[in-house]
Design an enzyme around this catalytic site. Structure first.
Site, PDB file in Angstrom:
ATOM      1  N   SER A  71      17.027  37.512  13.686  1.00 15.67           N
ATOM      2  CA  SER A  71      16.614  37.525  12.273  1.00 15.67           C
ATOM      3  C   SER A  71      17.648  36.734  11.478  1.00 15.67           C
ATOM      4  CB  SER A  71      16.587  38.974  11.779  1.00 15.67           C
ATOM      5  OG  SER A  71      16.464  39.028  10.379  1.00 15.67           O
ATOM      6  N   TYR A  81      20.029  47.503  11.190  1.00 19.02           N
ATOM      7  CA  TYR A  81      19.196  46.330  11.501  1.00 19.02           C
ATOM      8  C   TYR A  81      20.085  45.113  11.753  1.00 19.02           C
ATOM      9  CZ  TYR A  81      15.117  43.203  11.153  1.00 19.02           C
ATOM     10  OH  TYR A  81      14.128  42.269  11.416  1.00 19.02           O
TER      11      TYR A  81
HETATM   12  N1  LIG Z   1       8.735  40.256   9.119  1.00 26.26           N
HETATM   13  C1  LIG Z   1       9.936  39.759   8.834  1.00 26.26           C
HETATM   14  O1  LIG Z   1      10.256  39.441   7.665  1.00 26.26           O
HETATM   15  C2  LIG Z   1      10.928  39.520   9.957  1.00 26.26           C
HETATM   16  C3  LIG Z   1      12.076  38.781   9.673  1.00 26.26           C
HETATM   17  C4  LIG Z   1      13.012  38.573  10.687  1.00 26.26           C
HETATM   18  C5  LIG Z   1      12.796  39.088  11.960  1.00 26.26           C
HETATM   19  N2  LIG Z   1      11.671  39.808  12.198  1.00 26.26           N
HETATM   20  C6  LIG Z   1      11.510  40.341  13.554  1.00 26.26           C
HETATM   21  O2  LIG Z   1      10.266  39.889  14.094  1.00 26.26           O
HETATM   22  C7  LIG Z   1       9.838  40.794  15.109  1.00 26.26           C
HETATM   23  C8  LIG Z   1       8.358  41.125  14.887  1.00 26.26           C
HETATM   24  O3  LIG Z   1       8.224  41.872  13.699  1.00 26.26           O
HETATM   25  P1  LIG Z   1       6.982  41.713  12.698  1.00 26.26           P
HETATM   26  O4  LIG Z   1       7.521  41.245  11.402  1.00 26.26           O
HETATM   27  O5  LIG Z   1       5.883  40.974  13.331  1.00 26.26           O
HETATM   28  O6  LIG Z   1       6.625  43.267  12.485  1.00 26.26           O
HETATM   29  P2  LIG Z   1       5.296  44.110  12.745  1.00 26.26           P
HETATM   30  O7  LIG Z   1       5.620  45.494  12.312  1.00 26.26           O
HETATM   31  O8  LIG Z   1       4.112  43.450  12.113  1.00 26.26           O
HETATM   32  O9  LIG Z   1       5.132  44.037  14.341  1.00 26.26           O
HETATM   33  C9  LIG Z   1       6.049  44.664  15.201  1.00 26.26           C
HETATM   34  C10 LIG Z   1       5.309  45.249  16.391  1.00 26.26           C
HETATM   35  O10 LIG Z   1       6.261  45.885  17.243  1.00 26.26           O
HETATM   36  C11 LIG Z   1       5.683  47.088  17.707  1.00 26.26           C
HETATM   37  N3  LIG Z   1       6.703  48.058  18.116  1.00 26.26           N
HETATM   38  C12 LIG Z   1       7.489  48.840  17.317  1.00 26.26           C
HETATM   39  N4  LIG Z   1       8.236  49.652  18.062  1.00 26.26           N
HETATM   40  C13 LIG Z   1       7.929  49.394  19.356  1.00 26.26           C
HETATM   41  C14 LIG Z   1       8.372  49.927  20.593  1.00 26.26           C
HETATM   42  N5  LIG Z   1       9.268  50.926  20.642  1.00 26.26           N
HETATM   43  N6  LIG Z   1       7.840  49.415  21.741  1.00 26.26           N
HETATM   44  C15 LIG Z   1       6.898  48.443  21.707  1.00 26.26           C
HETATM   45  N7  LIG Z   1       6.430  47.919  20.562  1.00 26.26           N
HETATM   46  C16 LIG Z   1       6.944  48.385  19.399  1.00 26.26           C
HETATM   47  C17 LIG Z   1       4.885  47.612  16.517  1.00 26.26           C
HETATM   48  O11 LIG Z   1       3.912  48.586  16.914  1.00 26.26           O
HETATM   49  C18 LIG Z   1       4.283  46.318  15.985  1.00 26.26           C
HETATM   50  O12 LIG Z   1       3.021  46.063  16.579  1.00 26.26           O
HETATM   51  C19 LIG Z   1      10.757  42.008  15.003  1.00 26.26           C
HETATM   52  O13 LIG Z   1      11.747  41.923  16.021  1.00 26.26           O
HETATM   53  C20 LIG Z   1      11.406  41.848  13.636  1.00 26.26           C
HETATM   54  O14 LIG Z   1      12.662  42.477  13.559  1.00 26.26           O
HETATM   55  C21 LIG Z   1      10.730  40.038  11.242  1.00 26.26           C
END
Ligand SMILES: NC(=O)c1ccc[n+]([C@@H]2O[C@H](COP(=O)([O-])OP(=O)(O)OC[C@H]3O[C@@H](n4cnc5c(N)ncnc54)[C@H](O)[C@@H]3O)[C@@H](O)[C@H]2O)c1
Length: 293
Positions: free
Chosen positions: A144, A157
């Site tokens: 991130s 985080y």
């Molecule tokens: N959205 C943002 O702004 C952002 C920014 C930087 C990094 N990220 C990273 O991107 C990645 C994806 O996140 P996103 O934004 O698509 O979020 P999201 O919540 O839309 O999707 C995340 C998915 O991970 C699944 N998940 C959660 N816990 C889990 C577990 N224990 N085992 C298996 N699956 C699990 C959830 O059910 C969900 O389907 C994450 O690692 C997040 O930290 C997101």
């Protein structure tokens, strides 16, 4: 290096929503064979329906908690056996937590580290032998912009995302030194419009709706665009991928400004109201709403 995804066996965790679902959609459109996992069965089912509509023929889904080491190790071996190998692994599953370090419960801290750090470490170690055997294997770990600078209310985080960054950079060096043929990419997304904050935990005294509204308002990049940028990075063999103009600005700004960057973050945060540290009536301590990243 993977030049195209047609016929490749591609593994995505957290495929039931957001970036993971968009990756599954696009890999399906490229004709990849898919192993998709998520802890949320409904989200995973919806993704499976979508990729089937895109014409994906060889898809296996697994309801899986990435924080469960034995389950991840078993799934990796079963996946390699089912498909006859593995070419691409994206350790994407993640969660968010808003809590000042003093008020954060150990349970919440360990929950987040279990998924955002250990989940990535388990996925990496479990799949590396299979990626080596591919000859053109590629590993993608999602960090991130919060793996680039510290943010109030995001200590857990940030700790996990810095750890993913350090871990993945070390793995990359090892893969190169050993001539493994495995490419390794670290991804630093900025704000992406997904469900991450809606599904997050927050310590008492934090208004989650406010955090969700803030994240939605500052997140300029769609999950679909994020997935396109990530897959382009894989095809080009990039070591680090920044997703969104905000991510690039933070990377460049933090390196150019050096020690001035941290106080600048405080000033900008205070002005925007995004990272305010205001004492609350809550006995837990201080309220520090901030967007997930
Ligand atoms: N959205 C943002 O702004 C952002 C920014 C930087 C990094 N990220 C990273 O991107 C990645 C994806 O996140 P996103 O934004 O698509 O979020 P999201 O919540 O839309 O999707 C995340 C998915 O991970 C699944 N998940 C959660 N816990 C889990 C577990 N224990 N085992 C298996 N699956 C699990 C959830 O059910 C969900 O389907 C994450 O690692 C997040 O930290 C997101």
């Amino acid at each position: 290096m993977i030049r195209e995804f047609t016929g490749r066996v591609c593994v995505v965790t957290g495929a039931g929503s957001g970036i993971g679902r968009a990756l599954a959609d696009q890999l399906a459109a490229h004709g990849a064979r898919l192993a998709l996992a998520d802890v949320d069965p409904d989200g995973l089912r919806e993704t499976a329906l979508r990729v089937a509509r895109s014409g994906a023929k060889d898809v296996h889904t697994e309801v899986l908690d990435v924080a469960d080491r034995a389950a991840v190790l078993g799934w990796a071996d079963a996946t390699a056996e089912r498909f006859g190998g593995v070419d691409l692994v994206v350790n994407n599953a993640g969660v968010a937590l808003t809590a000042g370090v003093e008020e954060m419960s150990w349970d919440d801290f360990e929950w987040l580290m279990g998924i955002n750090f250990w989940g990535v470490a388990y996925g990496t170690k479990a799949f590396l032998p299979h990626l080596r055997r591919s000859g053109e294997g590629h590993l993608v770990n999602i960090s991130s912009v919060f793996g680039l600078f510290g943010v109030p209310s995001q200590s857990a985080y940030c700790a996990a995302k810095y750890a993913v960054r350090g871990f993945t950079e070390s793995v990359r060096q090892e893969m190169r030194l050993s001539g493994s043929g495995v490419g390794v990419t670290t991804v630093h997304p900025g704000g992406i419009r997904t469900n991450i904050v809606r599904n997050s935990r927050a310590a008492a005294g934090h208004d989650r709706d406010e955090v969700v509204a803030l994240h939605d308002s500052v997140s300029r990049t769609s999950a679909e665009h994020a997935a396109r940028v990530i897959l382009r990075g894989v095809r080009r063999g990039r070591t680090r991928v920044f997703v969104g103009a905000d991510a690039t600005a933070i990377d460049v700004g933090s390196r150019l400004l050096g020690s001035v960057f941290e106080p600048l973050v405080r000033v900008v945060s205070k002005r925007s109201g995004s990272n305010r540290l205001t004492p609350t009536a809550s006995p837990e301590g201080y309220s520090t709403p901030v967007t997930g990243g």
